[in-house]
Structure formats: C-alpha cells, structure tokens
Design a protein around this motif. Structure first.
Motif, PDB file in Angstrom:
ATOM      1  N   ASP A 143      25.940  -2.350 -41.791  1.00 51.16           N
ATOM      2  CA  ASP A 143      26.518  -1.232 -41.042  1.00 51.16           C
ATOM      3  C   ASP A 143      28.034  -1.387 -40.928  1.00 51.16           C
ATOM      4  OD1 ASP A 143      26.763   1.035 -39.520  1.00 51.16           O
ATOM      5  OD2 ASP A 143      26.110   0.102 -37.662  1.00 51.16           O
ATOM      6  N   GLN A 144      28.486  -2.588 -40.616  1.00 47.14           N
ATOM      7  CA  GLN A 144      29.925  -2.838 -40.506  1.00 47.14           C
ATOM      8  C   GLN A 144      30.627  -2.663 -41.858  1.00 47.14           C
ATOM      9  OE1 GLN A 144      31.833  -4.051 -37.685  1.00 47.14           O
ATOM     10  NE2 GLN A 144      30.082  -3.433 -36.464  1.00 47.14           N
ATOM     11  N   LYS A 145      29.978  -3.117 -42.930  1.00 46.79           N
ATOM     12  CA  LYS A 145      30.581  -2.990 -44.260  1.00 46.79           C
ATOM     13  C   LYS A 145      30.704  -1.527 -44.683  1.00 46.79           C
ATOM     14  CE  LYS A 145      28.853  -5.779 -47.387  1.00 46.79           C
ATOM     15  NZ  LYS A 145      27.847  -6.581 -48.126  1.00 46.79           N
ATOM     16  N   ILE A 146      29.670  -0.737 -44.403  1.00 48.43           N
ATOM     17  CA  ILE A 146      29.725   0.685 -44.756  1.00 48.43           C
ATOM     18  C   ILE A 146      30.823   1.385 -43.965  1.00 48.43           C
ATOM     19  CG2 ILE A 146      28.451   2.861 -44.634  1.00 48.43           C
ATOM     20  CD1 ILE A 146      25.906   1.267 -45.275  1.00 48.43           C
ATOM     21  N   GLN A 147      30.920   1.090 -42.671  1.00 48.76           N
ATOM     22  CA  GLN A 147      31.984   1.685 -41.862  1.00 48.76           C
ATOM     23  C   GLN A 147      33.361   1.260 -42.361  1.00 48.76           C
ATOM     24  OE1 GLN A 147      31.564   1.498 -37.535  1.00 48.76           O
ATOM     25  NE2 GLN A 147      29.392   1.058 -37.775  1.00 48.76           N
ATOM     26  N   PHE A 148      33.481  -0.001 -42.773  1.00 50.46           N
ATOM     27  CA  PHE A 148      34.756  -0.503 -43.297  1.00 50.46           C
ATOM     28  C   PHE A 148      35.158   0.251 -44.561  1.00 50.46           C
ATOM     29  CE2 PHE A 148      37.148  -3.278 -46.104  1.00 50.46           C
ATOM     30  CZ  PHE A 148      38.141  -3.788 -45.270  1.00 50.46           C
ATOM     31  N   ASP A 149      34.214   0.398 -45.486  1.00 53.89           N
ATOM     32  CA  ASP A 149      34.524   1.090 -46.743  1.00 53.89           C
ATOM     33  C   ASP A 149      34.916   2.549 -46.495  1.00 53.89           C
ATOM     34  OD1 ASP A 149      33.983  -1.199 -48.174  1.00 53.89           O
ATOM     35  OD2 ASP A 149      31.885  -0.678 -48.554  1.00 53.89           O
ATOM     36  N   ARG A 150      34.248   3.200 -45.563  1.00 52.80           N
ATOM     37  CA  ARG A 150      34.593   4.589 -45.254  1.00 52.80           C
ATOM     38  C   ARG A 150      35.996   4.684 -44.645  1.00 52.80           C
ATOM     39  NH1 ARG A 150      30.099   8.334 -42.609  1.00 52.80           N
ATOM     40  NH2 ARG A 150      31.675   9.834 -43.358  1.00 52.80           N
ATOM     41  N   ALA A 151      36.325   3.735 -43.776  1.00 57.69           N
ATOM     42  CA  ALA A 151      37.661   3.746 -43.167  1.00 57.69           C
ATOM     43  C   ALA A 151      38.737   3.486 -44.214  1.00 57.69           C
ATOM     44  CB  ALA A 151      37.731   2.706 -42.053  1.00 57.69           C
TER      45      ALA A 151
ATOM     46  N   TYR B 114      43.480   2.458 -42.017  1.00 58.85           N
ATOM     47  CA  TYR B 114      43.488   1.005 -42.137  1.00 58.85           C
ATOM     48  C   TYR B 114      43.399   0.318 -40.783  1.00 58.85           C
ATOM     49  CZ  TYR B 114      45.140   2.350 -46.762  1.00 58.85           C
ATOM     50  OH  TYR B 114      45.264   2.929 -47.999  1.00 58.85           O
ATOM     51  N   HIS B 115      43.892   0.969 -39.733  1.00 53.73           N
ATOM     52  CA  HIS B 115      43.806   0.354 -38.410  1.00 53.73           C
ATOM     53  C   HIS B 115      42.352   0.261 -37.945  1.00 53.73           C
ATOM     54  CE1 HIS B 115      43.834   4.686 -37.769  1.00 53.73           C
ATOM     55  NE2 HIS B 115      43.316   4.493 -36.561  1.00 53.73           N
ATOM     56  N   ILE B 116      41.530   1.257 -38.316  1.00 53.35           N
ATOM     57  CA  ILE B 116      40.111   1.195 -37.962  1.00 53.35           C
ATOM     58  C   ILE B 116      39.408   0.124 -38.801  1.00 53.35           C
ATOM     59  CG2 ILE B 116      37.948   2.488 -37.968  1.00 53.35           C
ATOM     60  CD1 ILE B 116      39.521   4.991 -37.363  1.00 53.35           C
ATOM     61  N   ALA B 117      39.753   0.067 -40.086  1.00 50.22           N
ATOM     62  CA  ALA B 117      39.167  -0.961 -40.951  1.00 50.22           C
ATOM     63  C   ALA B 117      39.515  -2.359 -40.452  1.00 50.22           C
ATOM     64  CB  ALA B 117      39.646  -0.773 -42.385  1.00 50.22           C
TER      65      ALA B 117
ATOM     66  N   GLY C 266      34.160  -8.005 -36.497  1.00 47.74           N
ATOM     67  CA  GLY C 266      32.705  -7.935 -36.463  1.00 47.74           C
ATOM     68  C   GLY C 266      32.069  -8.454 -37.739  1.00 47.74           C
ATOM     69  N   ILE C 267      32.673  -8.137 -38.889  1.00 48.16           N
ATOM     70  CA  ILE C 267      32.142  -8.634 -40.160  1.00 48.16           C
ATOM     71  C   ILE C 267      32.278 -10.141 -40.240  1.00 48.16           C
ATOM     72  CG2 ILE C 267      32.436  -8.551 -42.668  1.00 48.16           C
ATOM     73  CD1 ILE C 267      33.376  -5.670 -42.371  1.00 48.16           C
ATOM     74  N   THR C 268      33.404 -10.679 -39.778  1.00 47.34           N
ATOM     75  CA  THR C 268      33.629 -12.123 -39.816  1.00 47.34           C
ATOM     76  C   THR C 268      32.621 -12.863 -38.951  1.00 47.34           C
ATOM     77  OG1 THR C 268      35.984 -11.698 -40.139  1.00 47.34           O
ATOM     78  CG2 THR C 268      35.355 -13.930 -39.486  1.00 47.34           C
ATOM     79  N   ALA C 269      32.274 -12.279 -37.799  1.00 48.49           N
ATOM     80  CA  ALA C 269      31.298 -12.923 -36.918  1.00 48.49           C
ATOM     81  C   ALA C 269      29.926 -13.030 -37.583  1.00 48.49           C
ATOM     82  CB  ALA C 269      31.191 -12.145 -35.611  1.00 48.49           C
TER      83      ALA C 269
ATOM     84  N   ARG D  59      37.478  -8.995 -46.610  1.00 49.22           N
ATOM     85  CA  ARG D  59      37.846  -7.667 -46.101  1.00 49.22           C
ATOM     86  C   ARG D  59      39.211  -7.704 -45.418  1.00 49.22           C
ATOM     87  NH1 ARG D  59      33.581  -3.870 -47.544  1.00 49.22           N
ATOM     88  NH2 ARG D  59      32.043  -5.286 -48.384  1.00 49.22           N
ATOM     89  N   LYS D  60      39.535  -8.805 -44.762  1.00 51.91           N
ATOM     90  CA  LYS D  60      40.855  -8.922 -44.141  1.00 51.91           C
ATOM     91  C   LYS D  60      41.949  -8.901 -45.201  1.00 51.91           C
ATOM     92  CE  LYS D  60      43.828  -9.691 -40.838  1.00 51.91           C
ATOM     93  NZ  LYS D  60      44.146  -8.648 -39.836  1.00 51.91           N
ATOM     94  N   ALA D  61      41.707  -9.577 -46.318  1.00 58.63           N
ATOM     95  CA  ALA D  61      42.682  -9.577 -47.408  1.00 58.63           C
ATOM     96  C   ALA D  61      42.854  -8.172 -47.992  1.00 58.63           C
ATOM     97  CB  ALA D  61      42.246 -10.554 -48.494  1.00 58.63           C
ATOM     98  N   ILE D  62      41.768  -7.415 -48.092  1.00 57.01           N
ATOM     99  CA  ILE D  62      41.850  -6.043 -48.606  1.00 57.01           C
ATOM    100  C   ILE D  62      42.710  -5.175 -47.687  1.00 57.01           C
ATOM    101  CG2 ILE D  62      40.492  -3.961 -49.038  1.00 57.01           C
ATOM    102  CD1 ILE D  62      38.242  -5.696 -50.047  1.00 57.01           C
ATOM    103  N   VAL D  63      42.528  -5.336 -46.368  1.00 61.97           N
ATOM    104  CA  VAL D  63      43.329  -4.563 -45.420  1.00 61.97           C
ATOM    105  C   VAL D  63      44.804  -4.931 -45.531  1.00 61.97           C
ATOM    106  CG1 VAL D  63      43.743  -4.117 -42.975  1.00 61.97           C
ATOM    107  CG2 VAL D  63      41.403  -4.237 -43.831  1.00 61.97           C
ATOM    108  N   LEU D  64      45.090  -6.228 -45.628  1.00 60.39           N
ATOM    109  CA  LEU D  64      46.490  -6.669 -45.760  1.00 60.39           C
ATOM    110  C   LEU D  64      47.112  -6.119 -47.034  1.00 60.39           C
ATOM    111  CD1 LEU D  64      46.145 -10.398 -44.615  1.00 60.39           C
ATOM    112  CD2 LEU D  64      47.239  -8.538 -43.357  1.00 60.39           C
TER     113      LEU D  64
END
Length: 732
Positions: free
Chosen positions: A487-495, A501-504, A510-513, A522-527
């Motif tokens: 669920d978190q991954k799908i929300q991340f990809d949509r954001a 990017y702030h939502i992602a 949550g994904i890291t936990a 995913r953090k690297a992708i956002v950066l």
C-alpha cells in the motif's frame, strides 16, 4: 471445590466435572428422549447437528443456549426451560432424582442411548462425576444451578424491555445470523469459568485452526492470552496451551513471550510423557532436537541469525546422535536460510534439494538458479505436494511462482498464477464461517495482484484489493505487514508520478519501517527527483554495497539504473555506460528479462545522447517488445517516447519527404506515449512529451495542433516547475 459456579470433580481423577451449563445439556438430551417420534424429522436432524458443538464448546449463558435451540426447535427450547426451572426452583431431591433417571437411558434391550456413542459417553461422564461429589459439593452445584437460571430470568426481563423499543424484524434478522459454529464473543468466554479437559482441547484446536485459516475470526491477542493464562492456572502442564500461547505471541511479534512459551511447550511435552507414547522408544530425545530446531526457526523469523545458528548446531548434534535424517534435513534447510544472508550458499542449497527429494521433503530453492532449473525444481515439488494432498504447501508454491514470474518480468504469467490460487478450493476441511486460504500465501498473491493493477493504471481496482486485504488481515494480524508495504509503495509511486515529491518523501518513513532496503531506495529516488544529486549518489552507493553483500540482485540492478541516471543529469554520459553494462550482465545472468529490457532501453538512451540514433533504433526493436508485453504503463510510455526521440534524431540525413514521414510516425508514437502516461497521471513525463510534440508540429507547420500542445504544456509547466533542470534530459 467451586469456582465461578463450577463444581470440580477431577480431584478424584476425572477429567470432566458437572456445571450448570452441562446440566442444561442433560435436560436437553432427556427431553429429546421423551419427545421420541413426536418430534418432527427435520427438527430432530437440526438438533442432532447442534449437539456436537454444544458438547465440545465452552460453557455459555443459558440465554444463548436457549436461542440456538429455538432456531432448531422452538417447542424443545420451551420444554428445556420449564424442566430446568422445576429443578432449579424445586428441592435438592429433585436434582438427585434427575440424575437417577438418566441411568434409565441405557436400560432395556433397545436403549435410547448407546454407551459408546458421543452422547452416551457424555452422559456416563456426567453421572460418574456427579456420583463422586460429596454432599457439600452437591449443594454447591444446586445453588450454582439456581444462580445460572436466575441470571437467565434477569436477562429475559431486560430483553423484553429492550424489545419494546426495537423493531421486531431487526431482532429476528440478528438472531438468524448468529451461528453456533462462530466462536463465542470475548465477554462470553471470559465469564464462562474454567474449561474441562475436553472443552479445553476443543477450544485450543478451534483457535489454532482460526489462526491458521482465518485470523480475523479468532480471539484478539489480548483476549486469547487471557484465556490461555486461565487454562494454565488450573493446569500448568497443559503443553498444547503453551504452544498456542507461542503462536499467539508470534501474532504481535513478541520475541520474549514466544520464546518463553515455545520452551515451556517442549518442557511440558517431556514431563507429561506424551512424547514417548507417540514416538516409540526414543524417550524425550526427539523433543530436545525438535525444540532446538523450532527455536532456530523462531530466531530466523525475527532475523536473529547468529542465535539461530547456535540452536541449529545443537539440533544437528542431537539429531546425528539419534540418526534422525528427517530432522537433519530440516536443519540443513534452515541452515541455508540463515547462511544465505551472509554468503552465497549454492552448494549447500543443491545438497538440501537433493536430500529433500530423497526424504520426501521438497524445499523452496531459487537463489542463484537458472530459470529453467528453478521451474523444474518447483515442478518436482508440486508433484509431491499434489500426491500427498499437502494443501498448505500447494498454496505456498503457487504464491512463490507468482513472485518469481514477477521477478522475471512476466506479468501475464504472474497474473495467471495469482488467479489460480484465488480460484482454487482448499483441500483442507474448513469450519463453517471460516474463509478459505486466509494464509500468508493468499496475502502475498493479493498484494502482487494489487500492484499489478496499479502498474497498469487501474488504481481503483488496486484500492479495492487493498481494502479487501485490510478486512481479511487487520493491522494487528501477523500478515498485515505485507499489504501495508504494498500500500505504501503504490501510494509512493502515485505521488512520484504526480510530481508531489513532498508527499512521496513523507511515505519513505513508513516504507523504511516495513522494509529498510526499499525505504533507502525510495529515499534516493526522492532525492534524485528533488535534484539533490550528491546526497542521492551517496545513499545509492551505500545501498549498492549492502545489496551486493546480501545478494539482493533485483535491488542491485535498480540501483545501478538510478546511478546511471544521475550521471546523465550531471552530463557524464560516458561514465554511465559501464554502469549500465554491469546492470545488463546481472539481469541476463539471473534471467530477469524485464530488468534486462529496461537496461537495454537505458543503454539506447545513452547512445542517443552520444549521437548514434541509427544504431539505437536497431536496439529498440529488440528490447521494446518485452516491455510492451509485460511492462508497467509508465515504462511503456517512456519506451514509446524514446522511440519517437530516436526517430526524430535519425532524420538528419533523410530527404525532405522521408523526413516528414518519420516526423509524422514520431507524432503517432508520442500520442501513444501520452495515452500511457495519462493513464498513470505521470504529469512530469507528460509535460516533456507535449513539449516535444509541439516542436514537431511546429516543424511540420501544423499551427493549430502546435498551439494545443503548447497550451497543455504551459498548464503542466506552471503546475510542475522544472527547478532549473533541462527538459528531456532523462529516459524516465
């Protein structure tokens, strides 16, 4: 001895005792015998089906007992209540006379009840338990029966007052929905008092079955542990209760309690002598080695691999002394699982598979294996699973195939395997009201199904699947982390697709936990998206080293592709080529076709930047087919965008007529790319496509189409500013 209205008779060596609830059941059986042929055949059949769960289940209030009897036979419920009232409001001799009359059921040439039947054994147990009671205990039982009936009288008065304020039809609807096979509510179990030996065994088997097949129907972890503590208070050596406590602790990931309960289970198994009775003349040696093996499996589940290896060494030593090859094979399998986290254990894996087939213990084996060998191994395992009707292993095998086909990039085959499991009937008998296949394999397949739908842009369908997962696997269940991560991954990809990017970035925690490796990636992708190139590069290099150590090839390839994109954005195009070639080598070595296709597309983009578009088109014809057949919608759009860019770049040496044809073909490919990108709402890529398409229309002199694309581009560009990065400077 009296506790919660229960007169204990097992102090005389009897494993059962008389309670007011069981007296109500005795009254029901007596009235059944009296009714004889006067009772309707359908009603008698319903009552006969009702008796077994009534005899096996825990004590329930008289109000609930009357309700379930009324659903089968209203007249019988009235007779039971009247007879019970006469005993409760009469004298002590009336209860004595009732038990004396029960013995008449076995008399005569054709007795009403056979002595060896389920009902006959129950009657004999109750008569024997009652005869063993002292006078004071008989009086306590009599007063407990009076209180049991008085509580029902009070409840009836309350229900009648409530009925006046409630719609009668609604009450009837609720009554029809209540089934005896459904486990008791927590408040009813908590007030039912201590359970007898048979009731406790039934309660434990029922809860264990629910934890395996449908955890939502089982008691909550707190309530179940409370009941188990109550059982263990009366019988501390009840080994099965300790094991269910171990399973219950695993639900909430309590390491200390689960370890404590597991050790107590094997200790009690040895003390009670159950081990030696069921396993020949080995004594307690079997318990010791399997205790160490289960402890190793427990530590592996929580990621304590060093402690697991110590426990495995102990299990192997004891198993070798006892010449137990089956236990040694299980140890070998868990040894592979623990050691593959540290180094490549292919030799150990091959030995494990060979020995597994010899002893009929097929194992899951696919680390570093070629695709054809892996599928052959799974096929051989499936043959054994189906031969022995091992339903749970069949489900696990199908779930594995779903994940493996996705790993290989064959979404169609993954979808087929997922649908196979969802439509397959379980081979195991499941109680009424318990849903089939509510296991980890079922959760895994549904999670992959949700992600497959999200990749194709069907976000509403993915949301429905996730909603179904949340209902079947609530947040406090042991498999809830699976759908939480997806669920978190799908929300991340949509954001990310939407440029938010702030939502992602807020979803990364949550994904890291749930999965530290996915969270770092995913953090690297956002950066990278936020143009923080140096921080993204440092994080990707750290992640690359870690994934290479643990042999996580899929993430290694994804990280290499992201590193190559960082080099493009930094105008270091030549440095990106060896990185992409390394990723391509990994993809082909491990038969990851989809990642190999994506890597080839990235190589084609690098060559396009370096100025060899003609060669790029030849590569694209080879690599684009797997992506269009099995890829996500976003990847399809990016691939078609790349084809259009290569077509335009190749027109430098074309004649005017041929150039116009190439540009028109590129526009058609851009239209297809727009369709794909709009489906997943990828605004950033869509903006680049519109910019490129507007330039092509301008070249062809199509002003109206150019202005339309320019207007759409301006709207997206105002919504998503470029942050100083040149447009169309990356493949994705």
């Amino acid at each position: 001895m009296l506790s919660n209205g229960v007169v204990h008779a097992n102090v005389f060596g009897i494993k059962d005792w008389v309670t007011p609830y069981k007296m109500a059941l005795l009254v029901l059986l007596s009235e059944l015998g009296r009714a004889g042929s006067q009772l309707d055949q359908l009603e008698r059949r319903r009552l006969n089906r009702l008796l077994l769960p009534l005899l096996q289940g825990p004590d329930v209030p008289l109000s609930r007992l009357r309700r379930v009897i009324e659903e089968c036979c209203p007249n019988m419920a009235g007779s039971v209540r009247i007879r019970l009232k006469l005993i409760a409001e009469g004298e002590l001799k009336d209860m004595e006379q009732f038990f004396d009359d029960l013995s008449d059921s076995f008399s005569g040439t054709e007795p009403e009840v056979h002595k060896t039947s389920v009902i006959g054994l129950f009657l004999r147990h109750m008569i024997l338990a009652y005869n063993k009671l002292s006078f004071s205990q008989v009086y306590k039982l009599y007063t407990a029966l009076q209180q049991y009936f008085l509580n029902d009288e009070k409840k009836c008065g309350t229900d009648e007052n409530d009925m006046e304020l409630t719609n009668t039809e609604e009450q009837d609807g609720k009554m029809e929905k209540e089934e005896l096979d459904v486990p008791l509510r927590e408040e009813e179990i908590s007030c039912s008092g201590p359970l007898s030996q048979k009731q406790a065994e039934y309660f434990l088997s029922q809860q264990a079955s629910l934890l395996k097949n449908d955890e939502t129907k089982a008691l909550s972890p707190v309530s179940l542990q409370k009941e188990l503590n109550n059982l263990l208070k009366f019988n501390p050596d009840f080994a099965e209760a300790h094991y269910l406590s171990y399973l219950n602790s695993l639900r909430v990931h309590d390491v200390f309690s689960s370890t404590h309960s597991l050790l107590h289970y094997f200790d009690r198994l040895i003390l009670t002598g159950a081990e030696s009775k069921s396993n020949g003349d080995e004594g307690y040696g079997r318990s010791l080695r399997y205790a160490a093996l289960n402890l190793a499996a427990l530590h592996c589940r929580f990621g304590h691999y060093q402690q697991a290896e110590l426990a495995l060494q102990e299990a192997i030593r004891i198993a070798q002394e006892s010449n137990d090859h089956v236990c040694l094979q299980h140890c070998l399998s868990w040894l592979h699982i623990s050691e593959q986290k540290i180094f490549d254990s292919c030799v150990l894996l091959e030995h494990s598979v060979n020995k597994s087939l010899h002893f009929g213990l097929p194992q899951r084996a696919f680390a570093g294996k070629a695709a054809n060998k892996l599928m052959d191994a799974l096929k051989d395992s499936d043959l054994l699973h189906w031969k022995h009707s091992l339903s749970e292993l069949i489900d696990i095998s199908i779930a594995q195939k779903t994940a493996i086909w996705r790993l290989y990039g064959r979404s169609t085959m993954a979808l087929q395997q997922a649908q196979t499991l969802l439509s397959m009937n379980s081979l195991e008998a499941v109680n009424v009201g318990v849903q089939q296949n509510n296991t980890e394999a079922f959760a895994v397949v549904l999670c992959h199904l949700a992600e497959l739908h999200a990749e194709q842009g069907y976000f509403a369908a993915a949301s429905e699947i996730l909603k179904h997962l949340k209902e079947r696997f609530p947040p406090n269940s042991q498999h809830a982390q699976l759908w939480m991560l997806f669920d978190q991954k799908i929300q991340f990809d949509r954001a990310m697709n939407d440029g938010r990017y702030h939502i992602a970035d807020s979803l990364v925690a949550g994904i890291t936990a749930l999965n530290s490796i996915e969270g770092m990636y995913r953090k690297a992708i956002v950066l990278k998206a936020q143009n923080q190139m140096l921080e993204a590069h440092k994080l990707l290099q750290k992640l690359l080293i870690h994934c290479q150590e643990i042999k996580n090839t899929e993430i290694v390839i994804s990280v290499l592709l992201s590193v190559a994109e960082l080099y493009w954005r930094s105008s270091c195009h030549t440095i990106a080529l060896p990185v992409l070639l390394q990723a391509l080598a990994f993809s082909r070595e491990y038969s990851l076709q989809y990642l190999a296709s994506e890597t080839v597309l990235n190589l084609a983009f690098s060559q396009l930047i370096l100025g060899v578009p003609e060669q790029v088109l030849n590569i694209l014809h080879m690599a684009i087919e797997p992506g269009l057949a099995h890829g996500a919608v976003l990847d399809k759009g990016c691939a078609m965008f790349l084809v259009a860019k290569c077509q335009v770049a190749s027109t430098a040496s074309y004649t005017q007529q041929k150039k116009i044809e190439a540009l028109e073909s590129a526009i058609l490919n851009l239209n297809e790319a727009k369709t794909y990108l709009a489906k997943v709402d990828c605004k950033e890529q869509l903006r680049d496509v519109l910019y490129f398409q507007a330039r092509l229309y301008h070249t062809l002199g199509k002003t109206q189409e150019r202005n339309k694309c320019a207007m759409l581009f301006r709207q997206l560009h105002q919504e998503l500013p470029a942050h100083g990065v040149p447009l169309i400077n990356a493949f994705k």
